[in-house]
Design a protein around this motif. Structure first.
Motif, mmCIF file in Angstrom:
data_model
loop_
_atom_site.group_PDB
_atom_site.id
_atom_site.type_symbol
_atom_site.label_atom_id
_atom_site.label_comp_id
_atom_site.label_asym_id
_atom_site.label_seq_id
_atom_site.Cartn_x
_atom_site.Cartn_y
_atom_site.Cartn_z
ATOM 1 N N MET A 77 0.828 -1.208 0.000
ATOM 2 C CA MET A 77 0.000 0.000 0.000
ATOM 3 C C MET A 77 0.861 1.256 0.000
ATOM 4 N N GLU A 78 1.938 1.247 0.786
ATOM 5 C CA GLU A 78 2.838 2.404 0.828
ATOM 6 C C GLU A 78 3.526 2.609 -0.518
ATOM 7 N N ARG A 79 3.934 1.510 -1.154
ATOM 8 C CA ARG A 79 4.605 1.626 -2.449
ATOM 9 C C ARG A 79 3.641 2.097 -3.528
ATOM 10 N N ARG A 80 2.415 1.619 -3.482
ATOM 11 C CA ARG A 80 1.419 2.081 -4.452
ATOM 12 C C ARG A 80 1.111 3.560 -4.250
ATOM 13 N N GLU A 81 1.031 3.971 -2.988
ATOM 14 C CA GLU A 81 0.773 5.381 -2.692
ATOM 15 C C GLU A 81 1.905 6.259 -3.215
ATOM 16 N N LYS A 82 3.128 5.800 -3.015
ATOM 17 C CA LYS A 82 4.276 6.558 -3.521
ATOM 18 C C LYS A 82 4.262 6.612 -5.041
ATOM 19 N N ALA A 83 3.924 5.498 -5.680
ATOM 20 C CA ALA A 83 3.873 5.461 -7.144
ATOM 21 C C ALA A 83 2.830 6.421 -7.692
#
Length: 261
Positions: A115-121
């Motif tokens: 979720m954090e990586r998707r948010e950053k992306a």
């Protein structure tokens, strides 16, 4: 194999960043290099391991089913027979996932990381364009002036976004400070804007066609030049849409009864 694929993707993304940077340098700061919307997200942030993307639709449904069953069993609810049935279904589903090589406990532990990586992306902007003069085409949405009284608009890549469609990811939305007397005449007016682009995240709410809408933009553009791309078809479409909205409002006020024109 997966690690090798990720390394290749990162190498390709790094090469793309270098090529864009060289083109920006060659074009000169004041030329307003033409930018495509696909170039705006940070390419490095787009490359990450997402184990959920490897799941088939059926496997993803099984993972959700496991989460629901575990949640039920953690609560003090259900009859003895119901709880026994839930446990049997849970054991069966977990066994099916394990047979497919899916470690359900590890997968669930990864969900916050993913979720954090998707948010950053979705939020990270391409640093190559930070502070550069660019030209970008899109659809302008009028917005209230800022605290200093300057005219504001938003630019999105597709007509309908933020009204009949959800807003795009923040790194696909540009908040625009207009340095001219021009403002969008209607929602989603097609334009081409030139000016200095900066990574300057903003988060506002404003009333759009369908109500209050969050307007989260990664970029701020100080637009020095505006070129409208409106066609006769655009004007007709906007006129028809406005007329439909007026008729709909009239029907709501009269309880659905028609009124003479």
């Amino acid at each position: 194999m997966r690690e090798k694929s990720l390394l290749l993707k990162k190498w390709a993304q790094g090469l793309a960043v270098a090529i864009v940077a060289l083109s920006l340098h060659a074009s000169g700061a004041s030329a307003g290099v033409s930018v495509d919307w696909a170039d705006l997200p940070d390419p490095v942030a787009q490359v990450f391991e997402d184990p959920y993307s490897d799941l088939s639709p059926e496997e993803f449904d099984d993972v959700l089913f496991v989460v629901r069953l575990r949640g039920r069993l953690q609560q003090d609810s259900g009859t003895r027979e119901e709880r026994q049935n839930w446990q049997e279904m849970l054991d069966e589903t977990e066994a099916a996932l394990a047979a497919g090589g899916i470690d359900i406990d590890w997968l669930l532990d990864q969900r916050h990381v993913v979720m954090e990586r998707r948010e950053k992306a979705a939020n990270a902007g391409n640093p190559v364009f930070d502070g550069k003069n660019i030209t970008v085409a899109g659809f302008a949405i009028p917005a209230p002036p800022d605290a200093e009284g300057r005219q504001i608009a938003y630019l999105v890549p597709q007509r309908g976004m933020c009204s009949h469609m959800p807003p795009p990811p923040p790194n696909q939305m540009i908040r625009v400070r207009l340095n001219s007397d021009w403002t969008p005449a209607y929602f989603h007016e097609p334009v081409r804007l030139t000016g200095q682009l900066n990574i300057d995240p903003t988060d506002h709410q404003m009333v759009v066609v369908d109500g209050l809408m969050p307007m989260r933009a990664t970029f701020m553009l100080d637009a020095d030049r505006v070129e409208t791309l409106e066609s006769r078809e655009d004007r007709l479409e906007w006129s028809d849409s406005a007329a439909d909205k007026l008729r709909a409002a009239g029907r709501r006020k009269t309880g659905g009864q028609t009124t003479p024109d």
